[in-house]
Design an enzyme around this catalytic site. Structure first.
Site, PDB file in Angstrom:
ATOM      1  N   GLY A  10       0.829  -1.207   0.000  1.00 39.49           N
ATOM      2  CA  GLY A  10       0.000   0.000   0.000  1.00 39.49           C
ATOM      3  C   GLY A  10       0.866   1.260   0.000  1.00 39.49           C
ATOM      4  O   GLY A  10       2.101   1.195  -0.135  1.00 39.49           O
ATOM      5  N   PHE A  80       0.439  -2.455   8.758  1.00 39.88           N
ATOM      6  CA  PHE A  80      -0.261  -1.420   7.986  1.00 39.88           C
ATOM      7  C   PHE A  80      -1.630  -1.896   7.502  1.00 39.88           C
ATOM      8  O   PHE A  80      -2.484  -1.057   7.197  1.00 39.88           O
ATOM      9  CB  PHE A  80       0.525  -1.079   6.705  1.00 39.88           C
ATOM     10  CG  PHE A  80       1.886  -0.494   6.919  1.00 39.88           C
ATOM     11  CD1 PHE A  80       2.030   0.840   7.266  1.00 39.88           C
ATOM     12  CD2 PHE A  80       3.034  -1.265   6.740  1.00 39.88           C
ATOM     13  CE1 PHE A  80       3.285   1.392   7.428  1.00 39.88           C
ATOM     14  CE2 PHE A  80       4.291  -0.717   6.912  1.00 39.88           C
ATOM     15  CZ  PHE A  80       4.420   0.612   7.262  1.00 39.88           C
ATOM     16  N   SER A 124      -3.773   6.562  13.857  1.00 40.62           N
ATOM     17  CA  SER A 124      -4.110   7.774  13.114  1.00 40.62           C
ATOM     18  C   SER A 124      -4.458   8.907  14.064  1.00 40.62           C
ATOM     19  O   SER A 124      -4.992   8.675  15.156  1.00 40.62           O
ATOM     20  CB  SER A 124      -5.321   7.456  12.235  1.00 40.62           C
ATOM     21  OG  SER A 124      -5.873   8.627  11.715  1.00 40.62           O
ATOM     22  N   TYR A 148     -14.304   3.931  11.177  1.00 40.09           N
ATOM     23  CA  TYR A 148     -12.869   3.765  10.874  1.00 40.09           C
ATOM     24  C   TYR A 148     -12.022   4.191  12.078  1.00 40.09           C
ATOM     25  O   TYR A 148     -11.139   3.461  12.529  1.00 40.09           O
ATOM     26  CB  TYR A 148     -12.483   4.582   9.629  1.00 40.09           C
ATOM     27  CG  TYR A 148     -10.992   4.755   9.491  1.00 40.09           C
ATOM     28  CD1 TYR A 148     -10.172   3.664   9.199  1.00 40.09           C
ATOM     29  CD2 TYR A 148     -10.383   6.000   9.694  1.00 40.09           C
ATOM     30  CE1 TYR A 148      -8.788   3.821   9.099  1.00 40.09           C
ATOM     31  CE2 TYR A 148      -9.009   6.156   9.602  1.00 40.09           C
ATOM     32  CZ  TYR A 148      -8.220   5.066   9.305  1.00 40.09           C
ATOM     33  OH  TYR A 148      -6.852   5.213   9.224  1.00 40.09           O
ATOM     34  N   LYS A 152      -9.340   2.065  14.901  1.00 40.97           N
ATOM     35  CA  LYS A 152      -7.967   2.413  15.332  1.00 40.97           C
ATOM     36  C   LYS A 152      -7.908   2.527  16.859  1.00 40.97           C
ATOM     37  O   LYS A 152      -6.971   2.035  17.505  1.00 40.97           O
ATOM     38  CB  LYS A 152      -7.532   3.735  14.686  1.00 40.97           C
ATOM     39  CG  LYS A 152      -7.346   3.653  13.183  1.00 40.97           C
ATOM     40  CD  LYS A 152      -6.206   2.719  12.811  1.00 40.97           C
ATOM     41  CE  LYS A 152      -6.085   2.487  11.331  1.00 40.97           C
ATOM     42  NZ  LYS A 152      -5.143   1.445  10.961  1.00 40.97           N
TER      43      LYS A 152
END
Ligand code: NAD
Ligand code: UFG
Length: 336
Positions: A10, A80, A124, A148, A152
């Site tokens: 990615g 990741f 993040s 999302y 995390k």
């Protein structure tokens, strides 16, 4: 060291693979290619003139992950692999919880089974939620506002519980701010499928005429020029932050959380103006209403990473725009 990168083909993983190889590490990548392509392996090898090992698999398939650890010597994992589109996570939260959280649980269970206890995790700035004092430090309150972001945050909490139960783990949680830019070679970069959600790839496609014009979401925020402010960080600087984290793991660091940002916030208009310097003014824009869920401004305090990882972002906004444009032009020419 022998380092396993999940999601290593990615955007951030590929740049990190390059910097790890340049630093003398060996790299094994697993990726299910749901948001990347196999060509990226060749491109990493072309840039570095070194080989990487690649296994196409999914972190949700436990037997496959078990085989990866059974058949390879792995000293550390950089994790990741994950889905990252906020809007999609609102539409399809269970897909996000399954992929990001269940996948991570599989990975951690296998790591524990094979006694591989060095981990770097991609978190993040989204875990900080809203309404905070700036700059954000690692101690700022958390509170994610979409599925999302919650994946995390939940993984961060899970990692803390894992470490409490088994302090032989060394775990570094990296909270990325806004990664942008591309490798200087112009052959790896960010190439989202469909119409980009994020600012820099959108600008890049406007600059080469794939998209007509950028909508700037709001010019009435309480910021320097009314447009949203973010801490953009060059992906190569971010990649170097992972190399520094791998060094830190070998000091038996326990569990640590670091912001990876520059500490400087730029507005949307500042980014557009800088990009226009690079591409000759081709980025047209209009002012549009605010985007739901956006906040006016956030940027990092990178002090803890500067002090403890001996790492600092070096590349400026010009370099972020220039490398993005260079990559976009090369991608365009390749597809002609
Ligand atoms: P990316 O989509 O380019 O890379 C993620 C890679 O993981 C892709 O190659 C994808 O194919 C792979 N993948 C996804 N699910 C998988 C699975 N179940 N099994 C195996 N492989 C899988 O994203 P990126 O920008 O490189 O982000 C890497 C990590 O950093 C992600 O966890 C993301 O949430 C996090 N992050 C990204 C940003 C950003 O703005 N790019 C910001 C903060 C955090
Ligand atoms: N923006 C526009 N027009 C666009 C796209 C974005 O004006 O077409 C503006 C946004 O309103 C914001 C700024 O550009 O002010 C940056 O927006 P991005 O979508 O590029 O980035 P965000 O800060 O909204 O979020 C990104 C990721 C999140 C991640 C966060 C921190 O999408 O998942 O960075 O890493 F959590």
């Amino acid at each position: 060291m022998n380092i396993l990168l999940t999601g290593g083909l990615g955007y951030i993983g590929s740049h990190t693979a390059v910097e790890l190889l340049n630093a003398g590490h060996d790299v094994l990548v697993i990726d299910n290619l749901c948001n990347s392509s196999i060509d990226v392996k060749d491109r990493i090898e072309e840039i570095t003139d070194k080989q990487i090992q690649f296994i196409e698999t999914d972190i949700r398939i436990k037997e496959d992950i078990d085989n990866v650890f059974a058949n390879n010597k792995i000293d550390a994992v950089i994790h990741f692999a994950g889905l990252k589109a906020v809007g999609e996570s609102v539409q399809n939260p269970l897909y996000y919880y399954e992929n990001n959280i269940a996948g991570t649980i599989n990975l951690l269970q296998v790591m524990q089974k094979y006694n591989v206890k060095n981990l770097v995790f991609s978190s993040s700035a989204t875990v900080y939620g809203t309404c905070q004092e700036m700059p954000l430090s690692e101690d700022s309150p958390t509170g994610a506002v979409n599925p999302y972001g919650r994946t995390k945050l939940f993984i961060e909490e899970m990692l803390k519980d894992l470490y409490t139960s088994d302090p032989s783990f060394n775990i570094i949680i990296l909270r990325y701010f806004n990664p942008v830019g591309a490798h200087d070679s112009g052959i790896i970069g960010e190439n989202p499928r469909g119409i980009p959600n994020n600012l820099m790839p959108y600008i890049a496609r406007v600059s080469v005429g794939i998209l007509d014009e950028l909508s700037i979401y709001g010019d009435d925020y309480d910021t320097k020029d009314g447009t949203g402010v973010r801490d953009y960080i060059h992906v190569v600087d971010l990649a170097c932050g992972h190399v520094a984290s791998i060094d830190k793991l070998s000091e038996n660091c326990g569990l640590a959380i670091y912001n990876l940002g520059t500490g400087t916030g730029y507005s949307v208009l500042e980014v557009v103006n800088e990009f226009n310097k690079v591409c000759g003014g081709k980025v047209k824009y209009k002012i549009a209403p605010r985007r739901d869920g956006d906040i006016a401004e956030y940027y990092a305090s990178p002090k803890k990473a500067n002090d403890e990882l001996h790492w600092q972002a070096k590349k400026d906004l010009h370099s972020m725009c220039e490398s993005t444009y260079n990559y976009q032009i090369k991608e365009l020419n390749k597809n002609k």
